[in-house]
Design a protein around this motif. Structure first.
Motif, PDB file in Angstrom:
ATOM      1  N   VAL A  13      42.641  70.915  21.293  1.00 37.20           N
ATOM      2  CA  VAL A  13      42.347  69.483  21.425  1.00 37.20           C
ATOM      3  C   VAL A  13      43.530  68.740  20.832  1.00 37.20           C
ATOM      4  CG1 VAL A  13      40.811  67.616  20.677  1.00 37.20           C
ATOM      5  CG2 VAL A  13      39.857  69.838  21.300  1.00 37.20           C
ATOM      6  N   SER A  14      44.097  67.823  21.594  1.00 37.27           N
ATOM      7  CA  SER A  14      45.265  67.085  21.115  1.00 37.27           C
ATOM      8  C   SER A  14      44.856  66.064  20.050  1.00 37.27           C
ATOM      9  CB  SER A  14      45.941  66.353  22.274  1.00 37.27           C
ATOM     10  OG  SER A  14      45.120  65.275  22.707  1.00 37.27           O
ATOM     11  N   GLU A  15      45.844  65.604  19.316  1.00 36.70           N
ATOM     12  CA  GLU A  15      45.592  64.576  18.302  1.00 36.70           C
ATOM     13  C   GLU A  15      44.993  63.334  18.952  1.00 36.70           C
ATOM     14  OE1 GLU A  15      48.120  61.802  15.180  1.00 36.70           O
ATOM     15  OE2 GLU A  15      48.968  63.724  15.789  1.00 36.70           O
ATOM     16  N   GLU A  16      45.523  62.964  20.106  1.00 35.83           N
ATOM     17  CA  GLU A  16      45.028  61.784  20.802  1.00 35.83           C
ATOM     18  C   GLU A  16      43.558  61.949  21.203  1.00 35.83           C
ATOM     19  OE1 GLU A  16      47.897  63.391  21.662  1.00 35.83           O
ATOM     20  OE2 GLU A  16      49.274  61.949  20.748  1.00 35.83           O
ATOM     21  N   GLU A  17      43.214  63.138  21.730  1.00 39.93           N
ATOM     22  CA  GLU A  17      41.820  63.411  22.098  1.00 39.93           C
ATOM     23  C   GLU A  17      40.907  63.344  20.882  1.00 39.93           C
ATOM     24  OE1 GLU A  17      41.208  66.641  25.412  1.00 39.93           O
ATOM     25  OE2 GLU A  17      42.895  67.242  24.115  1.00 39.93           O
ATOM     26  N   LEU A  18      41.353  63.933  19.795  1.00 36.60           N
ATOM     27  CA  LEU A  18      40.549  63.957  18.577  1.00 36.60           C
ATOM     28  C   LEU A  18      40.345  62.548  18.030  1.00 36.60           C
ATOM     29  CD1 LEU A  18      39.061  65.718  16.560  1.00 36.60           C
ATOM     30  CD2 LEU A  18      41.213  66.038  15.338  1.00 36.60           C
ATOM     31  N   VAL A  19      41.409  61.772  18.007  1.00 40.50           N
ATOM     32  CA  VAL A  19      41.308  60.384  17.532  1.00 40.50           C
ATOM     33  C   VAL A  19      40.367  59.592  18.424  1.00 40.50           C
ATOM     34  CG1 VAL A  19      42.604  58.230  17.224  1.00 40.50           C
ATOM     35  CG2 VAL A  19      43.527  60.382  16.341  1.00 40.50           C
TER      36      VAL A  19
ATOM     37  N   LYS B   8      37.480  67.439   3.136  1.00 39.19           N
ATOM     38  CA  LYS B   8      37.153  68.816   3.539  1.00 39.19           C
ATOM     39  C   LYS B   8      36.692  68.855   4.992  1.00 39.19           C
ATOM     40  CE  LYS B   8      34.055  72.603   2.322  1.00 39.19           C
ATOM     41  NZ  LYS B   8      32.942  73.021   1.465  1.00 39.19           N
ATOM     42  N   LEU B   9      35.860  67.911   5.375  1.00 41.61           N
ATOM     43  CA  LEU B   9      35.375  67.869   6.757  1.00 41.61           C
ATOM     44  C   LEU B   9      36.510  67.632   7.743  1.00 41.61           C
ATOM     45  CD1 LEU B   9      32.097  65.805   6.257  1.00 41.61           C
ATOM     46  CD2 LEU B   9      32.259  68.217   6.899  1.00 41.61           C
ATOM     47  N   VAL B  10      37.422  66.746   7.400  1.00 37.27           N
ATOM     48  CA  VAL B  10      38.552  66.463   8.289  1.00 37.27           C
ATOM     49  C   VAL B  10      39.405  67.720   8.472  1.00 37.27           C
ATOM     50  CG1 VAL B  10      40.717  65.168   8.494  1.00 37.27           C
ATOM     51  CG2 VAL B  10      38.607  63.977   7.879  1.00 37.27           C
ATOM     52  N   LYS B  11      39.651  68.439   7.390  1.00 35.33           N
ATOM     53  CA  LYS B  11      40.432  69.681   7.495  1.00 35.33           C
ATOM     54  C   LYS B  11      39.754  70.667   8.435  1.00 35.33           C
ATOM     55  CE  LYS B  11      42.733  69.426   3.057  1.00 35.33           C
ATOM     56  NZ  LYS B  11      42.876  69.948   1.709  1.00 35.33           N
ATOM     57  N   GLU B  12      38.429  70.788   8.314  1.00 35.84           N
ATOM     58  CA  GLU B  12      37.692  71.708   9.187  1.00 35.84           C
ATOM     59  C   GLU B  12      37.734  71.249  10.642  1.00 35.84           C
ATOM     60  OE1 GLU B  12      33.734  72.453   7.713  1.00 35.84           O
ATOM     61  OE2 GLU B  12      34.489  72.813   5.694  1.00 35.84           O
ATOM     62  N   ILE B  13      37.625  69.955  10.867  1.00 31.75           N
ATOM     63  CA  ILE B  13      37.656  69.405  12.231  1.00 31.75           C
ATOM     64  C   ILE B  13      39.033  69.634  12.854  1.00 31.75           C
ATOM     65  CG2 ILE B  13      37.650  67.247  13.563  1.00 31.75           C
ATOM     66  CD1 ILE B  13      35.366  66.323  11.644  1.00 31.75           C
ATOM     67  N   VAL B  14      40.081  69.372  12.096  1.00 26.81           N
ATOM     68  CA  VAL B  14      41.442  69.571  12.610  1.00 26.81           C
ATOM     69  C   VAL B  14      41.676  71.051  12.915  1.00 26.81           C
ATOM     70  CG1 VAL B  14      43.899  69.458  11.983  1.00 26.81           C
ATOM     71  CG2 VAL B  14      42.399  67.497  11.553  1.00 26.81           C
ATOM     72  N   LYS B  15      41.199  71.929  12.058  1.00 21.30           N
ATOM     73  CA  LYS B  15      41.337  73.366  12.291  1.00 21.30           C
ATOM     74  C   LYS B  15      40.636  73.764  13.585  1.00 21.30           C
ATOM     75  CE  LYS B  15      40.511  77.695   9.794  1.00 21.30           C
ATOM     76  NZ  LYS B  15      39.965  78.266   8.538  1.00 21.30           N
ATOM     77  N   GLU B  16      39.402  73.289  13.770  1.00 21.47           N
ATOM     78  CA  GLU B  16      38.645  73.596  14.986  1.00 21.47           C
ATOM     79  C   GLU B  16      39.325  72.998  16.217  1.00 21.47           C
ATOM     80  OE1 GLU B  16      35.532  75.361  17.173  1.00 21.47           O
ATOM     81  OE2 GLU B  16      36.196  75.672  15.113  1.00 21.47           O
ATOM     82  N   ALA B  17      39.836  71.782  16.087  1.00 18.28           N
ATOM     83  CA  ALA B  17      40.544  71.143  17.202  1.00 18.28           C
ATOM     84  C   ALA B  17      41.757  71.965  17.606  1.00 18.28           C
ATOM     85  CB  ALA B  17      40.951  69.719  16.823  1.00 18.28           C
ATOM     86  N   ASN B  18      42.447  72.502  16.628  1.00 13.80           N
ATOM     87  CA  ASN B  18      43.606  73.353  16.938  1.00 13.80           C
ATOM     88  C   ASN B  18      43.182  74.613  17.682  1.00 13.80           C
ATOM     89  OD1 ASN B  18      45.640  71.711  15.886  1.00 13.80           O
ATOM     90  ND2 ASN B  18      45.370  72.525  13.826  1.00 13.80           N
ATOM     91  N   TYR B  19      42.084  75.231  17.262  1.00 16.38           N
ATOM     92  CA  TYR B  19      41.571  76.417  17.963  1.00 16.38           C
ATOM     93  C   TYR B  19      41.237  76.096  19.421  1.00 16.38           C
ATOM     94  CZ  TYR B  19      40.846  78.899  13.499  1.00 16.38           C
ATOM     95  OH  TYR B  19      40.994  79.519  12.290  1.00 16.38           O
ATOM     96  N   LEU B  20      40.728  74.898  19.651  1.00 18.60           N
ATOM     97  CA  LEU B  20      40.284  74.499  20.989  1.00 18.60           C
ATOM     98  C   LEU B  20      41.361  73.784  21.795  1.00 18.60           C
ATOM     99  CD1 LEU B  20      36.754  73.155  19.963  1.00 18.60           C
ATOM    100  CD2 LEU B  20      37.308  75.388  20.951  1.00 18.60           C
TER     101      LEU B  20
END
Length: 109
Positions: free
Chosen positions: A89-95, A75-87
């Motif tokens: 933030v690329s997959e590489e940045e998030l990783v 659940k937390l990962v889904k929320e983080i990915v959703k927020e990253a998309n809003y901002l």
């Protein structure tokens, strides 16, 4: 109680708190505490010894870890990915953010 098991404060085959002890500790109704213990028993995290109480099962830690990975962490990962998309933030940045955080937590263990 799951956190107590994961942290090793309650070991495998160790007796769990009774429903009355839990009710007193958490200021809840004993029936509510009994429901919680039964949920743990239904999940095979604890087992009953008739007349003696509930005890931590040998597979308790693995079951708790699996449950928390799939439910809580998922659940937390889904929320983080959703927020990253809003901002944007690329997959590489998030990783990389996760890697940095993991390294920092690894140093403090």
């Amino acid at each position: 109680m799951e956190t107590e098991i994961l942290s090793g404060h309650i070991e495998v085959d160790e007796k769990m708190y009774s429903q009355y002890q839990l009710a007193d500790m958490f200021n809840i109704n004993p029936a509510t505490a009994a429901k919680g213990l039964n949920l743990l028993a239904d999940a095979n995290i604890v087992y009953k010894k008739r007349g003696l109480g509930m005890f931590v099962s040998s597979e308790a830690k693995a079951l708790i870890i699996d449950k928390r990975k799939s439910q809580t962490l998922g659940k937390l990962v889904k929320e983080i990915v959703k927020e990253a998309n809003y901002l944007n933030v690329s997959e590489e940045e998030l990783v990389e953010m996760v890697r940095v955080e993991m390294r920092e937590k690894g140093d403090s263990r």
